[in-house]
Design an enzyme around this catalytic site. Structure first.
Site, PDB file in Angstrom:
ATOM      1  CB  CYS A 391     -14.460 -25.095  41.485  1.00  0.00           C
ATOM      2  SG  CYS A 391     -15.712 -23.875  41.887  1.00  0.00           S
ATOM      3  CB  CYS A 394     -16.781 -27.415  43.734  1.00  0.00           C
ATOM      4  SG  CYS A 394     -17.431 -26.893  42.128  1.00  0.00           S
TER       5      CYS A 394
END
Length: 471
Positions: A391, A394
Site C-alpha cells: 500500500c 502505508c
C-alpha cells in the site's frame, strides 16, 4: 479520471487563475478559467463546428419509451483502419514515447466516427482539448449516475458551451436503480462496498455505450491509482468490454495520457485556458459521485478521496476493472513474520517487501493481535498500525511511524504493526474497525476496546498528540 497532486497545490495553482473571457488560442499561454454560466464559445476552428445526426452511443434500448439522446458531438467520417488484434501491442510500443496529441490524432484517424471520448467531469477535459487540437471531428460521451455534484453538472454545461458540442449522456436503467434502492437503501455501499452500486449506475450504462463503438478514449494515467494503473499501455485491446461487432477483441481502448503525470495535465489545462470543475478549488482531486467523493489532504494520494472507507487497493469502480486482475490475484499472498507472546504467524509467501522496520516496533502475528484485543487490563498501552506493505499510503507514513515509535521507546507505550491484508483482512475489518490501509489503533490499559485514530494526518507530531491524549 483524477490528477496526481495535492489539494493544497491545486488550490494554490488555481487561486491565481483569472476569469478571462478571451478566446482560446492553442499556442498562447493564457489565464485559466473556472466555468460560469455565461461562458463564451471559444473555438474558432471550422472543422470542430460541424454537426449532423449520426448513430448515438446508445446500443441497447430496453423499452420502447426510451429516448435516444442527441448523437455525436463532432462527426467523423465512417472510416476504420483495419488492424489485427495482435498488432495493438506493437502499436502500443511504437507510440509509447509519443505525445498525447499524437496518440489522440492516431486514434481519431483510425476509428473516425466509431470512437468516443469518455468524459468524467474532472480533468478529462484535457482529452477534449487534445481532440480539438488535432482538427479532426470527435465524439464525447459521459455517464450520468444521477448522484453527481451540482458543480459537476455545471461543469458539463460549461464544457459543451466552450467547445460548441453536445456530450452524449448515458444513464443507468431506472428499474435497476429502483430495485437496488428499494432493496438495500440509498447508501448500502458504505456497508458492503461500492461495487454493486457502481455496477448499476456506471458499468452497465458504459457497457451499453461501448457496444455502439469500436474504440474508446479514456483519461487513465499510470500515476493515478496504487497497484491498478501502473502498467496501462497507450493503446490496447479492451480486456473487459465488447464493441460494436461483439466478442473478444471487438473493442480498442486508447489511453493517450497514460504516461503523463497529473502536474503536467494541469499545466496544460492552465495554458489552454479551458474550464475546470469548481470542486477542485474545494480540495477535490479525483471526482466521482457526491456520496463517494471527498476532498483530500496535502500529501495524500488523489484516490484516497474516492471510496475512502475501503482499502487503497480497491480504488476502481469497474470501468477499468481489467487493470486490477493481476492485483487481485496477489491479495491472497501474505507473509507477516513475527512472534508476540509465543504466537507465530504461519502464513507463507510475501507479496511485497515488509515495511515499518525498527527495533522499537513489535511485529504482531495474528494470534498476537487477537490476544492483545482480548485483554481487558493491559500492563501498558499499545499503538498498532494495520497495514499492507504494497500500500502506497502505508509506505508514505513509514518514516513518521518509525520516528514516533523511537520517540515512544521507553515511555511505557508499546508500538506494534500487524499486516492485515490477505487472509487477515476479513478479521481486521470485522474485529479491528479497519476500513482502509493504513488503520491506526490505540489499545488503552483500562479497556479491551481499541480506539481508532480518526485523522488522515499521519505525521509524527499528529500521531504523538493522539497518543498523549489517551495514554
Amino acid at each position: 479520471m483524477a490528477l496526481f497532486t495535492s489539494s493544497s497545490s491545486i488550490a494554490g495553482s488555481l487561486s491565481n487563475y483569472s476569469h478571462s473571457s478571451q478566446k482560446l488560442k492553442a499556442h498562447s499561454i493564457s489565464s485559466f478559467r473556472l466555468f460560469d454560466r455565461s461562458l463564451e464559445h471559444s473555438i474558432t476552428s471550422a472543422s470542430t463546428r460541424r454537426k449532423c445526426s449520426v448513430n448515438p452511443v446508445f446500443a441497447e434500448l430496453k423499452r420502447s419509451d426510451s429516448i435516444v439522446p442527441f448523437a455525436a458531438t463532432m462527426v467523423a467520417p465512417e472510416v476504420v483502419e483495419k488492424v489485427e488484434a495482435e498488432d495493438y501491442q506493437k502499436l502500443a510500443r511504437q507510440l509509447e514515447k509519443a505525445s498525447p496529441l499524437e496518440i489522440m490524432d492516431k486514434a481519431l484517424e483510425m476509428f473516425g466516427n466509431n470512437i468516443g471520448i469518455a468524459f468524467s467531469g474532472a480533468e478529462d477535459v484535457a482529452l477534449i482539448e487534445y481532440a480539438r487540437l488535432t482538427g479532426r471531428p470527435f465524439r464525447v460521451f459521459s455517464l450520468d449516475t444521477g448522484r453527481l455534484n451540482l458543480e459537476t453538472y455545471q461543469f458539463f454545461d460549461a464544457v459543451e458551451k466552450h467547445y460548441d458540442i453536445h456530450i452524449e449522456y448515458m444513464f443507468p436503467d431506472a428499474v435497476e436503480v429502483q430495485g437496488l434502492v428499494r432493496t438495500k437503501g440509498l447508501f448500502s455501499f458504505y456497508e458492503d462496498g461500492h461495487q454493486e452500486c457502481c455496477r448499476v449506475r456506471k458499468v452497465r450504462p458504459l457497457r451499453r455505450a461501448l457496444k455502439g463503438l469500436r474504440a474508446w478514449i479514456t483519461g487513465q494515467r499510470k500515476d493515478q491509482s496504487p497497484g491498478t494503473r501502473a502498467e496501462i499501455p497507450v493503446v490496447q485491446v479492451d480486456p473487459t468490454f465488447e464493441g460494436l461487432e461483439g466478442g473478444v477483441g471487438s473493442l480498442i481502448k486508447w489511453n493517450p495520457v497514460a504516461n503523463v503525470n497529473g502536474g503536467d495535465i494541469w499545466n496544460f489545462l492552465r495554458a489552454m485556458n479551458v474550464p475546470v470543475n469548481a470542486l477542485h478549488l474545494q480540495g477535490y482531486v479525483s471526482i466521482g459521485c457526491e456520496p463517494c467523493t471527498r476532498p483530500v489532504l496535502p500529501g495524500q494520494h488523489e484516490r484516497e478521496g474516492r471510496w475512502w472507507w475501503e482499502d487503497a487497493k480497491a480504488k476502481e469502480c469497474g470501468l477499468h476493472k481489467g487493470n486490477i486482475r493481476q492485483q487481485e490475484e496477489g491479495l491472497h499472498l501474505n507473509g507477516t513474520n513475527g512472534n508476540v507472546n509465543g504466537a507465530v504467524d504461519n502464513t507463507n509467501g510475501d507479496a511485497a517487501a515488509d515495511i515499518f522496520h525498527s527495533e522499537a516496533i513489535v511485529s504482531l502475528s495474528r494470534a498476537g493481535i487477537e490476544n492483545l484485543a482480548k485483554l481487558d487490563n493491559r500492563r501498558e498501552p499499545w499503538l498498532v498500525v494495520l497495514y499492507a506493505p504494497w500500500c502506497r499510503f502505508c509506505q508514505a507514513m513509514e518514516e513518521s511511524f518509525v520516528e514516533l515509535a523511537e520517540k515512544l521507546n521507553g515511555s511505557g507505550v508499546k508500538v506494534g504493526k500487524f499486516r492485515a491484508d490477505g487472509e487477515h483482512k476479513s478479521y481486521a475489518q470485522k474485529e479491528l474497525q479497519m476500513g482502509s490501509f493504513p488503520t491506526i489503533l490505540f489499545f488503552p490499559t483500562h479497556s479491551s476496546q481499541p480506539i481508532k485514530y480518526p485523522s488522515e494526518k499521519r505525521d509524527a507530531d499528529s500521531l504523538m498528540a493522539f497518543v498523549n491524549a489517551l495514554k
